[in-house]
Design an enzyme around this catalytic site. Structure first.
Site, PDB file in Angstrom:
ATOM      1  N   ARG A 140      -6.456  -2.020   7.693  1.00  0.00           N
ATOM      2  CA  ARG A 140      -6.129  -3.346   7.148  1.00  0.00           C
ATOM      3  C   ARG A 140      -5.720  -4.337   8.004  1.00  0.00           C
ATOM      4  NH1 ARG A 140      -8.377  -1.485   2.714  1.00  0.00           N
ATOM      5  NH2 ARG A 140      -7.182   0.317   1.880  1.00  0.00           N
ATOM      6  N   GLU A 264      -1.150  10.281   0.035  1.00  0.00           N
ATOM      7  CA  GLU A 264      -2.529   9.991  -0.025  1.00  0.00           C
ATOM      8  C   GLU A 264      -3.337  11.078   0.949  1.00  0.00           C
ATOM      9  OE1 GLU A 264      -2.700   5.567  -0.916  1.00  0.00           O
ATOM     10  OE2 GLU A 264      -2.238   5.791   1.136  1.00  0.00           O
ATOM     11  N   ASP A 339       2.045  -1.563  -4.588  1.00  0.00           N
ATOM     12  CA  ASP A 339       1.434  -1.527  -3.293  1.00  0.00           C
ATOM     13  C   ASP A 339       0.991  -3.135  -2.744  1.00  0.00           C
ATOM     14  OD1 ASP A 339       0.242  -0.789  -0.876  1.00  0.00           O
ATOM     15  OD2 ASP A 339      -1.833  -0.125  -1.951  1.00  0.00           O
ATOM     16  N   GLU A 367      -3.327  -7.781   3.014  1.00  0.00           N
ATOM     17  CA  GLU A 367      -4.087  -6.844   2.492  1.00  0.00           C
ATOM     18  C   GLU A 367      -4.745  -7.398   1.110  1.00  0.00           C
ATOM     19  OE1 GLU A 367      -4.505  -2.224   0.926  1.00  0.00           O
ATOM     20  OE2 GLU A 367      -3.149  -3.036   2.293  1.00  0.00           O
TER      21      GLU A 367
END
Length: 634
Positions: A140, A264, A339, A367
């Protein structure tokens, strides 16, 4: 003859302003005289490096004749007080922040006159999280390669840039930095990398900045030192204890570890049947003798709570563990429950965790707000968050950094303002003269006091976040970005091989009847129950829910009337139209600023505003066409 002289002066001005490529950021130019610095008390050995930095900065950049520095024990932690030619501070690092405040005030106030100023930090740890990989890439990242892990062949140039980075951070009061990606490589703990960390820490230390590392929880197993990474295994505990000792041997002021675990795909204690508290406390025990801390991220979903609304999973995972973490563990949570969306309600984990130290995680790198291609100033977003979450209840505020090795550090020249305001907004200034943070940044960065420039560009900056929400995801819509890179719209996004919570269709739930995610207790996921009063009641009731969060919490009929008397569908179209119009206005305003800005930065910003306008139009056309096809069945 007059024409020739004026033309010569115009050319001279043009050459002068073209020289600024953005590298110097908001930092002051050299002073016209040398300011003499006197310390009232002898400088203690541990403070000599910071004291030298303070003296060097004041000598080079201060326009006063003298500055008397007085360290006053018993002052509020981290605070300083500037009055006349005297700087009083709680400690030497606070005095360094006061010195930068003096330089800032001289730069932004007419005539350089500095009235009395008292200032204190709102939170003890003001931290940048770098998502930099050891191969030099940045997750990012939109401004080139890592300044830490892209050394090249010139070691002095590498360390020189890190020194300039340290100056910028200290100038806005940032005092902690984690150097590598939270999706961490185990290699960061190898001797050769720890030696690089040592060199970086040596550069940052004179600026009052502590170094942290993100670690891979399974490092001892990945490095083949142990057959497991079970946090209760004695060999694992011994490995981490030894590794921590090795780090502190070469970096005595090392801050600690930042950990993304069981999230994740990253390994964590859950892989070994243990809790997050088990994992965090094992690391905390290794760090405690040296004063180090563990910052443990709460960004977990899809592991232990499959099928539950993603925005609820952090509370579901960590609330049962509240009070079970060691005293040197800090739980770090993103500002919103999803997020880093252009707009989210605040994360309810800040309501639900009562007995564990907490940190808020903001995202400076854009992002989801246009990356380094859109002018989106984030101070209004962060102020909105802190209107719900009391910063005084936090031990740390972290920002995911937006820096890289581009000449101007941040890709977009106006993205520098987000780095600047992240640091500045974590201080409370008391003075008879208050200047908004955006105006401070403009005055220092573009070196003009023209009223038109300052008024119009401050208006552009302060309205840009709301414009971004309008042309991307108004009225509580969220996460309808293109897959993976998150730039541009994809409201119809669905991939059967992806987790459902990665797919845009999961979030807007548009059908012929309406649009929005029902998170009510009455008929939806029940996420509203995680909020404290009065917000759980407000968010539960469609008629009371703030319209900016409406489609976050409710599935609303296309024909429902909103507060302006128009239908939901009409309001969706209105917001997209308004967002695009705002960017068109920004383009026009910038076109009138050429005389105030050097050629390089003016052209770069003009080109990026054109791209932002085209992308805003894409958002509007794609989303309106798609949602209208769902609404009408055509």
């Amino acid at each position: 003859m007059k024409f020739i002289v004026l033309s010569f002066l115009a050319c001279l001005f043009a050459v002068t302003v073209r020289a600024d490529n953005g590298y110097r950021l908001w930092l002051a130019g050299k002073a016209h005289n040398i300011c003499r610095v006197t310390f009232v008390k002898p400088v203690e050995p541990a403070c000599k490096m910071v004291a030298k930095t303070l003296a060097d900065e004041i000598h080079a950049y201060c326009n006063s004749e003298k500055l008397v520095v007085n360290i006053k024990e018993g002052s509020p932690a981290g605070s300083f007080f500037i009055h006349g030619d005297t700087l009083e501070a709680a400690d030497m690092t606070a005095a360094l922040y006061g010195a930068y405040a003096l330089l800032r005030r001289q730069a932004v106030l007419p005539g350089g006159v500095v009235p009395q100023l008292k200032s204190r930090p709102l939170v003890a740890m003001r931290m940048l999280n770098h998502w930099d990989n050891l191969d030099g890439s940045i997750e990012r990242g939109y401004a080139g390669r890592s300044i830490f892990w892209s050394t090249g062949k010139d070691k002095n140039a590498w360390l020189g840039r890190i020194k300039d980075y340290a100056r910028a951070n200290a100038s806005v009061g940032i005092n902690c930095v984690s150097l590598n990606n939270v999706n961490a490589s185990p290699d960061i703990l190898k001797t050769e990398y720890i030696d690089s960390v040592r060199m970086i820490a040596d550069v940052l230390r004179p600026y009052g900045i502590k170094v942290f590392l993100s670690i891979n929880f399974a490092s001892p197993m990945a490095l083949k030192a142990t057959p497991t990474a079970d946090p209760l295994d004695k060999k694992v505990i011994g490995w981490w204890t030894g590794k921590v000792k090795d780090i502190y041997r070469v970096i005595p002021d090392f801050g600690g570890f930042l950990v993304k675990a069981s999230s994740e795909g990253q390994p964590g204690p859950n892989d070994f049947g243990r809790s997050h508290a088990d994992g965090a406390n094992m690391l905390a025990a290794a760090l405690k003798p040296f004063g180090g801390v563990v910052i443990w991220r709460s960004f977990v979903y899809g592991a232990n709570h499959k099928g539950e609304d993603r925005v609820m999973q952090a509370v579901s995972e960590f609330k049962p563990l509240d009070g079970k973490f060691a005293g040197n563990v800090i739980l770090q949570s993103k500002n919103g429950p999803l997020d880093f969306q252009p707009r989210e309600p605040y994360a309810p984990i800040f309501d639900q965790i009562k007995s564990t130290r907490q940190a808020a995680e903001l995202q400076i790198t854009q992002e989801y707000t246009g990356q380094a291609r859109h002018l989106v100033y984030l101070e209004p977003m962060w102020k909105e968050f802190f209107s719900y979450v009391n910063v005084n209840n936090l031990d740390c505020v972290a920002g995911v950094a937006n820096t890289g090795n581009d000449e101007n550090w941040c890709g977009h020249d106006f993205s520098q303002a987000n780095w600047y305001c992240f640091g500045r907004m974590l201080w409370q200034d008391s003075s008879a003269v208050r200047i908004p943070i955006a105006e401070e940044w403009l005055l220092q960065t573009f070196n003009t006091r023209d009223a038109y420039f300052l008024t119009e560009m401050e208006r552009v900056m302060n309205s840009s976040r709301e414009a971004c929400v309008d042309y991307m995801m108004p009225l509580g819509l969220h996460h309808i970005f293109k897959f993976d890179h998150h730039y541009g719209p994809e409201p119809d996004g669905y991939k059967k091989d992806y987790p459902l919570e990665w797919c845009p269709v999961y979030y807007h739930k548009a059908d012929k009847q309406g649009i929005g995610f029902d998170r009510t207790v009455k008929s939806g996921s029940g996420a509203t129950a995680q909020y404290r009063e009065p917000f759980c009641r407000l968010y539960e009731d469609e008629g009371l829910c703030p319209e900016k969060y409406l489609l976050w919490f409710h599935h609303v009929s296309w024909n429902s009337k909103l507060s302006n008397g128009k239908t939901l569908w009409q309001n969706i179209v209105l917001h997209y139209d308004r967002g695009v119009a705002a960017v068109a206005d920004y383009k026009y305003v910038w076109s009138t600023m050429r005389q105030y800005v050097d050629s390089e930065r003016w052209q770069r910003t003009a080109a990026l505003l054109e791209e932002q306008y085209q992308n805003a139009c894409e958002w509007k056309q794609t989303c309106i066409n798609y949602f209208n096809s769902i609404r009408t069945g055509r």
